[in-house]
Write a protein that holds these residues in place. Structure first.
Motif, PDB file in Angstrom:
ATOM      1  N   ASP A 190      82.166  26.340  50.707  1.00 29.25           N
ATOM      2  CA  ASP A 190      82.922  25.595  51.722  1.00 29.25           C
ATOM      3  C   ASP A 190      82.199  24.318  52.127  1.00 29.25           C
ATOM      4  O   ASP A 190      82.829  23.262  52.347  1.00 29.25           O
ATOM      5  N   VAL A 191      80.865  24.409  52.239  1.00 36.80           N
ATOM      6  CA  VAL A 191      80.081  23.238  52.629  1.00 36.80           C
ATOM      7  C   VAL A 191      80.208  22.140  51.568  1.00 36.80           C
ATOM      8  O   VAL A 191      80.394  20.946  51.888  1.00 36.80           O
ATOM      9  N   GLN A 192      80.119  22.545  50.302  1.00 33.17           N
ATOM     10  CA  GLN A 192      80.205  21.557  49.226  1.00 33.17           C
ATOM     11  C   GLN A 192      81.589  20.893  49.178  1.00 33.17           C
ATOM     12  O   GLN A 192      81.714  19.684  48.948  1.00 33.17           O
ATOM     13  N   SER A 193      82.600  21.695  49.405  1.00 35.64           N
ATOM     14  CA  SER A 193      83.954  21.144  49.416  1.00 35.64           C
ATOM     15  C   SER A 193      84.125  20.150  50.566  1.00 35.64           C
ATOM     16  O   SER A 193      84.680  19.055  50.399  1.00 35.64           O
ATOM     17  N   PHE A 194      83.633  20.551  51.756  1.00 38.94           N
ATOM     18  CA  PHE A 194      83.710  19.667  52.916  1.00 38.94           C
ATOM     19  C   PHE A 194      82.890  18.396  52.684  1.00 38.94           C
ATOM     20  O   PHE A 194      83.310  17.280  53.016  1.00 38.94           O
ATOM     21  N   ARG A 195      81.721  18.567  52.087  1.00 42.23           N
ATOM     22  CA  ARG A 195      80.822  17.427  51.835  1.00 42.23           C
ATOM     23  C   ARG A 195      81.478  16.437  50.875  1.00 42.23           C
ATOM     24  O   ARG A 195      81.447  15.206  51.097  1.00 42.23           O
ATOM     25  N   LYS A 196      82.104  16.986  49.832  1.00 42.98           N
ATOM     26  CA  LYS A 196      82.719  16.106  48.843  1.00 42.98           C
ATOM     27  C   LYS A 196      83.859  15.290  49.462  1.00 42.98           C
ATOM     28  O   LYS A 196      83.956  14.062  49.286  1.00 42.98           O
ATOM     29  N   GLU A 197      84.722  15.964  50.188  1.00 43.62           N
ATOM     30  CA  GLU A 197      85.855  15.290  50.808  1.00 43.62           C
ATOM     31  C   GLU A 197      85.390  14.254  51.830  1.00 43.62           C
ATOM     32  O   GLU A 197      85.925  13.128  51.886  1.00 43.62           O
ATOM     33  N   THR A 198      84.385  14.640  52.627  1.00 42.55           N
ATOM     34  CA  THR A 198      83.900  13.745  53.671  1.00 42.55           C
ATOM     35  C   THR A 198      83.177  12.545  53.071  1.00 42.55           C
ATOM     36  O   THR A 198      83.322  11.406  53.550  1.00 42.55           O
ATOM     37  N   LEU A 199      82.407  12.777  52.011  1.00 42.77           N
ATOM     38  CA  LEU A 199      81.696  11.670  51.354  1.00 42.77           C
ATOM     39  C   LEU A 199      82.674  10.644  50.785  1.00 42.77           C
ATOM     40  O   LEU A 199      82.435   9.429  50.822  1.00 42.77           O
ATOM     41  N   GLU A 200      83.780  11.132  50.251  1.00 38.47           N
ATOM     42  CA  GLU A 200      84.777  10.201  49.699  1.00 38.47           C
ATOM     43  C   GLU A 200      85.346   9.306  50.809  1.00 38.47           C
ATOM     44  O   GLU A 200      85.498   8.086  50.645  1.00 38.47           O
ATOM     45  N   LYS A 201      85.642   9.923  51.947  1.00 41.29           N
ATOM     46  CA  LYS A 201      86.166   9.147  53.075  1.00 41.29           C
ATOM     47  C   LYS A 201      85.123   8.155  53.590  1.00 41.29           C
ATOM     48  O   LYS A 201      85.433   6.995  53.890  1.00 41.29           O
ATOM     49  N   LEU A 202      83.882   8.636  53.689  1.00 39.17           N
ATOM     50  CA  LEU A 202      82.808   7.765  54.183  1.00 39.17           C
ATOM     51  C   LEU A 202      82.542   6.607  53.210  1.00 39.17           C
ATOM     52  O   LEU A 202      82.238   5.481  53.628  1.00 39.17           O
ATOM     53  N   ILE A 204      84.736   5.152  51.233  1.00 33.72           N
ATOM     54  CA  ILE A 204      85.810   4.158  51.395  1.00 33.72           C
ATOM     55  C   ILE A 204      85.565   3.302  52.630  1.00 33.72           C
ATOM     56  O   ILE A 204      85.682   2.061  52.609  1.00 33.72           O
ATOM     57  N   LYS A 205      85.184   4.007  53.725  1.00 30.39           N
ATOM     58  CA  LYS A 205      84.907   3.269  54.967  1.00 30.39           C
ATOM     59  C   LYS A 205      83.716   2.323  54.781  1.00 30.39           C
ATOM     60  O   LYS A 205      83.713   1.189  55.279  1.00 30.39           O
ATOM     61  N   GLN A 206      82.698   2.807  54.088  1.00 28.65           N
ATOM     62  CA  GLN A 206      81.509   1.980  53.852  1.00 28.65           C
ATOM     63  C   GLN A 206      81.856   0.744  53.022  1.00 28.65           C
ATOM     64  O   GLN A 206      81.421  -0.392  53.325  1.00 28.65           O
ATOM     65  N   SER A 207      82.669   0.899  51.967  1.00 27.30           N
ATOM     66  CA  SER A 207      83.063  -0.237  51.110  1.00 27.30           C
ATOM     67  C   SER A 207      83.861  -1.273  51.902  1.00 27.30           C
ATOM     68  O   SER A 207      83.660  -2.496  51.762  1.00 27.30           O
ATOM     69  N   GLN A 208      84.750  -0.786  52.752  1.00 19.57           N
ATOM     70  CA  GLN A 208      85.555  -1.691  53.541  1.00 19.57           C
ATOM     71  C   GLN A 208      84.688  -2.524  54.476  1.00 19.57           C
ATOM     72  O   GLN A 208      84.861  -3.744  54.608  1.00 19.57           O
ATOM     73  N   ASN A 209      83.716  -1.880  55.128  1.00 19.20           N
ATOM     74  CA  ASN A 209      82.856  -2.585  56.070  1.00 19.20           C
ATOM     75  C   ASN A 209      81.856  -3.487  55.350  1.00 19.20           C
ATOM     76  O   ASN A 209      81.448  -4.515  55.894  1.00 19.20           O
ATOM     77  N   ALA A 255      87.747  -2.225  65.620  1.00 16.74           N
ATOM     78  CA  ALA A 255      88.457  -0.952  65.414  1.00 16.74           C
ATOM     79  C   ALA A 255      87.573   0.055  64.670  1.00 16.74           C
ATOM     80  O   ALA A 255      87.534   1.252  64.998  1.00 16.74           O
ATOM     81  N   GLU A 256      86.880  -0.451  63.644  1.00 16.55           N
ATOM     82  CA  GLU A 256      85.967   0.438  62.899  1.00 16.55           C
ATOM     83  C   GLU A 256      84.846   0.954  63.794  1.00 16.55           C
ATOM     84  O   GLU A 256      84.422   2.119  63.693  1.00 16.55           O
ATOM     85  N   CYS A 257      84.391   0.105  64.683  1.00 15.33           N
ATOM     86  CA  CYS A 257      83.290   0.507  65.585  1.00 15.33           C
ATOM     87  C   CYS A 257      83.729   1.603  66.546  1.00 15.33           C
ATOM     88  O   CYS A 257      82.989   2.539  66.834  1.00 15.33           O
ATOM     89  N   HIS A 258      84.974   1.444  67.076  1.00 17.78           N
ATOM     90  CA  HIS A 258      85.475   2.468  67.988  1.00 17.78           C
ATOM     91  C   HIS A 258      85.724   3.798  67.273  1.00 17.78           C
ATOM     92  O   HIS A 258      85.708   4.869  67.893  1.00 17.78           O
ATOM     93  N   ASP A 259      85.980   3.746  66.000  1.00 17.48           N
ATOM     94  CA  ASP A 259      86.248   4.965  65.222  1.00 17.48           C
ATOM     95  C   ASP A 259      85.000   5.492  64.532  1.00 17.48           C
ATOM     96  O   ASP A 259      85.065   6.361  63.670  1.00 17.48           O
ATOM     97  N   LEU A 260      83.863   4.971  64.923  1.00 17.41           N
ATOM     98  CA  LEU A 260      82.610   5.352  64.261  1.00 17.41           C
ATOM     99  C   LEU A 260      82.197   6.775  64.674  1.00 17.41           C
ATOM    100  O   LEU A 260      82.132   7.099  65.858  1.00 17.41           O
ATOM    101  N   LYS A 261      81.928   7.667  63.715  1.00 19.06           N
ATOM    102  CA  LYS A 261      81.538   9.062  63.959  1.00 19.06           C
ATOM    103  C   LYS A 261      80.357   9.442  63.084  1.00 19.06           C
ATOM    104  O   LYS A 261      80.224   8.929  61.974  1.00 19.06           O
ATOM    105  N   THR A 262      79.542  10.358  63.629  1.00 21.99           N
ATOM    106  CA  THR A 262      78.449  10.923  62.836  1.00 21.99           C
ATOM    107  C   THR A 262      78.888  12.293  62.346  1.00 21.99           C
ATOM    108  O   THR A 262      79.220  13.182  63.141  1.00 21.99           O
ATOM    109  N   VAL A 263      78.946  12.481  61.079  1.00 26.92           N
ATOM    110  CA  VAL A 263      79.433  13.734  60.484  1.00 26.92           C
ATOM    111  C   VAL A 263      78.239  14.614  60.134  1.00 26.92           C
ATOM    112  O   VAL A 263      77.318  14.167  59.443  1.00 26.92           O
TER     113      VAL A 263
END
Length: 576
Positions: A190-202, A204-209, A255-263
């Motif tokens: 479960d951790v690996q699945s969550f990590r993979k999905e979250t890393l993909e989102k992070l 994308i966010k990192q590339s955009q910024n 907007a990105e700053c207000h949506d900033l989260k530590t996972v």
């Protein structure tokens, strides 16, 4: 040679002669004429005459040799044929008292008996005794074998069970480890699945910024260049052209700053898995059960906690007498070892004695209002008083005379009282931080090693008693309708609340150390086991019972109580 051996040969038609044994000892061949069963010898006439010349042989009864078919055996009786008291040969049997006797016993103790006969004359009557004894002994032996076999089997089973316990624990340990291994696989997946999905989102966010950073860098470079080298017209054009781009970047980055989260990801055990320093038995799932099973041999043993049956024996009405100031109120009663009953009349300040028929046979006028009484020994009782800070010890002799023997000074007020052992009492306190205390015969007071709730009991709201065999103290709480059973050894308590218990007052220890409580609100006596189980409840012919006691042999109980004009004292027989 064989023909001359009279001992070993038998000739047809010839009767083998019985020879005199004393003569034979002197190498003489003399025919025996008499037989002495006591001496166990065949004797000739000359040798047998010693029975008439020596006094100690005169009690021997001679018979003709031809009447004694065979000489008695030389079995070693190992003292069984000797009188235990006089060390003489047992010669007589008293049929009246069924006893073996020597000559001295017969003369001293059985002269008045009607049938004292010689053992020799009654031996023929008990032809079946041998077989009866053997049959009975064989039954006993079979039972003994059965007991031994049962014990051996039980020991073997105990050894097997003891060996199986660590095996079960190791098996449980393996199961637990397997459970943790499976848990690890599942959680990691479960951790690996969550990590993979979250890393993909992070990502994308990192590339955009990172793209925003590149745009900001280019804008800053243009602005810095035009302000350093450009004209005012150029500066104005750049400001106008880039104003919109800056606003868009500002909006997007904000907007990105207000949506900033530590996972993060974590795994914790909840409170159900307790950790040291608690005892291992508190956090290891398991149970050790010790069990005794009755074998068939012991199946007739009566269970310990049986419900009692109460049978009324005697009941009397307690009326105000001429020398009484008020209607009597017996606040304490107890049995003396000989069956007499002692009671204290709180209202009329008296110590009273009743015989087994509940007839008043003794009275003593006190100077204070007594609260309770306990029989200390055969002719000694102790009496408590609410506000006198003392225990009075009275002597009550067999003639029912009462006199004050001594006074024990104390620092605590006591209501109920019972014996703890030969040198100590247990007293129920009045308005004290601990509900009961230990009192020595010299007046020293100390507390039990028990944790109590922060509660004190006013006069008349509780009573206590002590169970010696298990070191437990029983306390009644009248207005909480509760009985508490405190275990001194373990510092634990059992709380007993039941619809059959209303306003519990007096308490006593019954047969098999069960607990008997006066339930004032239900007009009954409730029997409770030491584990808090209600065993029985007995309605008595009395209103508001308040004080109870049990005889020393646990076969009788006495109870008193009632309302105005209907005060009673009753005695009941206990059976099961």
């Amino acid at each position: 040679m064989a023909e001359n051996n009279a001992e070993n040969s038998e000739v047809s038609g010839r009767v083998k002669a019985i020879m005199c044994q004393p003569c034979f000892n002197y190498d003489k061949q003399t025919k025996a004429e008499k037989f002495c069963p006591t001496c166990n010898e065949f004797q000739c006439l000359d040798c047998s005459k010693v029975h008439y010349t020596h006094a100690f042989l005169k009690s021997h009864k001679l018979v003709n040799a031809n009447e004694a078919k065979t000489k008695q055996g030389s079995f070693d009786m190992k003292g069984l044929d000797q009188c235990d008291q006089h060390q003489k040969v047992l010669e007589f049997f008293c049929e009246d008292e069924n006893q073996l006797c020597c000559s001295t016993c017969a003369f001293l103790y059985h002269r008045k008996c009607h049938s004292v006969v010689e053992i020799l004359k009654v031996t023929g009557r008990s032809t079946n005794t041998k077989s009866t004894l053997k049959v009975k002994m064989e039954e006993v032996r079979q039972k003994a074998y059965k007991i031994v076999d049962s014990i051996v089997s039980s020991k073997e089973k105990l050894d097997e069970d003891a060996k199986e316990i660590p095996v079960k624990i190791r098996r449980m340990r393996d199961d637990v480890m397997k459970m943790f291994d499976e848990l690890e696989v599942s959680v990691v997946k479960d951790v690996q699945s969550f990590r993979k999905e979250t890393l993909e989102k992070l990502s994308i966010k990192q590339s955009q910024n990172e793209k925003y950073l590149a745009d900001i860098k280019a804008c800053l470079k243009t602005i810095d260049g035009v302000y350093q080298k450009g004209s005012l017209v150029q500066q104005f054009i750049v400001e106008q052209k880039m104003k919109n781009d800056v606003n868009v970047l500002h909006t997007n980055v904000d907007a990105e700053c207000h949506d900033l989260k530590t996972v993060t990801v974590s795994f914790d055990f909840d409170e159900t898995l307790k950790l040291p320093p608690l005892s291992v038995t508190d956090y290891i799932p398991g149970q050790l059960t010790l069990k005794f099973c009755l074998s068939e041999v012991a199946s007739t043993i009566v269970p310990v906690n049986k419900a009692m049956i109460l049978t009324p024996v005697k009941s009397i009405d307690l009326k105000q007498k001429e020398d009484d100031v008020k209607e009597p109120l017996y606040s304490g009663i107890d049995f003396l070892p000989d069956g007499r009953l002692v009671a204290v009349d709180n209202k009329n300040k008296k110590l009273l004695v009743y015989n087994e028929k509940l007839e008043k046979v003794g009275s003593y006028q006190l100077s204070y209002m007594p609260q309770s009484v306990v029989a200390v020994c055969d002719e000694e009782v102790a009496v408590t008083s609410a506000n006198k800070f003392k225990l009075d010890i009275f002597n009550v002799n067999k003639s029912n005379d009462i006199k004050l023997d001594r006074t024990i000074k104390v620092k605590t007020e006591y209501g109920s009282i019972c014996q703890k052992d030969d040198k100590h009492f247990v007293g129920g306190t009045i308005d004290h931080s601990t509900p009961f205390r230990i009192i020595s015969s010299t007046g020293e007071e100390k507390d039990f090693n028990i944790s109590f709730p922060n509660k004190s009991y006013p006069l008349g709201t509780s009573a206590c008693t002590y169970i010696r065999s298990s070191d437990k103290v029983v306390l009644t709480d009248r207005y909480e309708h509760t009985v508490y059973i405190y275990d001194v050894k373990t510092n634990t308590r059992v709380v007993v609340k039941d619809d059959q218990i209303k306003e519990p007052c007096g308490v006593a220890v019954g047969s098999s150390d069960t607990i008997l409580v006066c339930s004032k609100g239900t007009n009954s006596i409730v029997q409770i086991s030491q584990t808090g189980q209600i065993l029985s409840s007995y309605k008595i012919d009395m209103e508001l019972p308040r004080t109870i006691c049990v005889s020393r042999d646990k076969s009788f109980l006495a109870v008193t109580g009632g309302c105005v004009g209907k005060i009673k004292l009753q005695k009941l027989k206990i059976s099961y």
